[in-house]
Write a protein that holds these residues in place. Structure first.
Motif, mmCIF file in Angstrom:
data_model
loop_
_atom_site.group_PDB
_atom_site.id
_atom_site.type_symbol
_atom_site.label_atom_id
_atom_site.label_comp_id
_atom_site.label_asym_id
_atom_site.label_seq_id
_atom_site.Cartn_x
_atom_site.Cartn_y
_atom_site.Cartn_z
ATOM 1 N N HIS A 115 54.653 4.101 -3.166
ATOM 2 C CA HIS A 115 54.492 5.362 -2.434
ATOM 3 C C HIS A 115 53.248 6.143 -2.847
ATOM 4 O O HIS A 115 52.602 6.766 -2.014
ATOM 5 C CB HIS A 115 55.715 6.263 -2.635
ATOM 6 C CG HIS A 115 56.875 5.881 -1.783
ATOM 7 N ND1 HIS A 115 56.872 6.018 -0.418
ATOM 8 C CD2 HIS A 115 58.073 5.334 -2.094
ATOM 9 C CE1 HIS A 115 58.014 5.591 0.078
ATOM 10 N NE2 HIS A 115 58.766 5.163 -0.914
ATOM 11 N N ASP A 116 52.908 6.110 -4.095
ATOM 12 C CA ASP A 116 51.857 6.962 -4.657
ATOM 13 C C ASP A 116 50.477 6.325 -4.492
ATOM 14 O O ASP A 116 50.304 5.123 -4.688
ATOM 15 C CB ASP A 116 52.173 7.189 -6.147
ATOM 16 C CG ASP A 116 51.225 8.155 -6.820
ATOM 17 O OD1 ASP A 116 50.493 8.869 -6.123
ATOM 18 O OD2 ASP A 116 51.230 8.186 -8.061
ATOM 19 N N ASP A 117 49.465 7.144 -4.147
ATOM 20 C CA ASP A 117 48.100 6.638 -3.971
ATOM 21 C C ASP A 117 47.540 6.060 -5.266
ATOM 22 O O ASP A 117 46.924 4.991 -5.265
ATOM 23 C CB ASP A 117 47.171 7.752 -3.469
ATOM 24 C CG ASP A 117 47.507 8.205 -2.060
ATOM 25 O OD1 ASP A 117 48.190 7.444 -1.344
ATOM 26 O OD2 ASP A 117 47.103 9.317 -1.688
ATOM 27 N N ASP A 118 47.696 6.784 -6.368
ATOM 28 C CA ASP A 118 47.175 6.316 -7.657
ATOM 29 C C ASP A 118 47.896 5.043 -8.106
ATOM 30 O O ASP A 118 47.278 4.120 -8.638
ATOM 31 C CB ASP A 118 47.315 7.402 -8.724
ATOM 32 C CG ASP A 118 46.477 8.628 -8.403
ATOM 33 O OD1 ASP A 118 45.418 8.459 -7.748
ATOM 34 O OD2 ASP A 118 46.870 9.740 -8.795
ATOM 35 N N GLU A 119 49.195 5.015 -7.894
ATOM 36 C CA GLU A 119 49.984 3.836 -8.255
ATOM 37 C C GLU A 119 49.557 2.635 -7.408
ATOM 38 O O GLU A 119 49.505 1.510 -7.895
ATOM 39 C CB GLU A 119 51.471 4.135 -8.047
ATOM 40 C CG GLU A 119 52.391 3.136 -8.654
ATOM 41 C CD GLU A 119 52.559 3.316 -10.151
ATOM 42 O OE1 GLU A 119 53.349 2.562 -10.706
ATOM 43 O OE2 GLU A 119 51.908 4.164 -10.764
ATOM 44 N N ALA A 120 49.214 2.871 -6.151
ATOM 45 C CA ALA A 120 48.768 1.788 -5.269
ATOM 46 C C ALA A 120 47.465 1.186 -5.775
ATOM 47 O O ALA A 120 47.302 -0.038 -5.795
ATOM 48 C CB ALA A 120 48.596 2.308 -3.843
ATOM 49 N N GLU A 121 46.548 2.043 -6.199
ATOM 50 C CA GLU A 121 45.269 1.546 -6.710
ATOM 51 C C GLU A 121 45.469 0.722 -7.984
ATOM 52 O O GLU A 121 44.900 -0.358 -8.140
ATOM 53 C CB GLU A 121 44.307 2.707 -6.967
ATOM 54 C CG GLU A 121 42.945 2.281 -7.424
ATOM 55 C CD GLU A 121 42.234 1.376 -6.438
ATOM 56 O OE1 GLU A 121 41.509 0.465 -6.887
ATOM 57 O OE2 GLU A 121 42.413 1.543 -5.215
ATOM 58 N N HIS A 164 52.243 2.418 0.701
ATOM 59 C CA HIS A 164 51.091 1.517 0.661
ATOM 60 C C HIS A 164 51.609 0.095 0.545
ATOM 61 O O HIS A 164 52.347 -0.231 -0.381
ATOM 62 C CB HIS A 164 50.189 1.818 -0.536
ATOM 63 C CG HIS A 164 49.562 3.159 -0.487
ATOM 64 N ND1 HIS A 164 48.349 3.369 0.115
ATOM 65 C CD2 HIS A 164 49.977 4.357 -0.950
ATOM 66 C CE1 HIS A 164 48.042 4.652 0.006
ATOM 67 N NE2 HIS A 164 49.017 5.271 -0.633
#
Length: 119
Positions: free
Chosen positions: A48-54, A3
C-alpha cells in the motif's frame, strides 16, 4: 493506493516462496492475491505504501538478478551434462519429438497450401 509489485501468473512455486521469505525477512508489509484458475486475474504481490513499494521493488530487483544468474548456471551445467536441449529431448522422448515434428510439418503444409495452389 496499492502498488502491484509482481505478477504471479506462471511463477514457479519455489520462486514465489523465495519472494515471500525475502519479504518476511526484510519485514516488507505486503499482501498477496492468487492468480485465478481461468486466467482472468493475474494475482501478485502488492503493497500500500509508496516508500514500501520502492524498497520492495529494489529487493525484488536484487533477487531477480541473483535468480537469473543461478538459473543460467544450472542451465549451462545441464547442457554440459547433455540433459538439456533438443538432443536430450530426442533421446529421452523420441516418439513425442517425432509427433511434434510431424504435427509441425502438417501445420506448415496446411498453412502454405493456399499459396502453393495459386501458382
Amino acid at each position: 493506493m496499492p502498488h502491484h509489485l509482481m505478477n504471479l501468473r506462471h511463477v514457479p512455486d519455489d520462486e514465489a516462496d523465495d519472494i515471500r521469505d525475502l519479504f518476511e525477512r526484510e519485514e516488507v508489509r505486503y499482501y498477496e492475491t492468487p492468480p485465478s484458475f481461468w486466467g482472468i486475474s493475474m494475482g501478485g504481490f502488492w503493497v500500500h505504501d509508496d516508500d514500501e513499494a520502492e524498497r520492495a521493488r529494489q529487493l525484488l530487483a536484487g533477487y531477480q538478478r541473483q535468480r537469473q544468474s543461478q538459473q543460467q548456471l544450472e542451465w549451462q551445467e545441464r547442457v554440459a551434462r547433455g540433459e538439456a536441449g533438443y538432443g536430450s529431448m530426442l533421446r529421452r522422448h523420441p516418439l513425442r519429438m517425432l509427433a511434434a515434428i510431424i504435427a509441425l510439418g502438417i501445420i506448415v503444409g496446411v498453412s502454405l497450401l493456399p499459396y502453393l495452389r495459386m501458382g
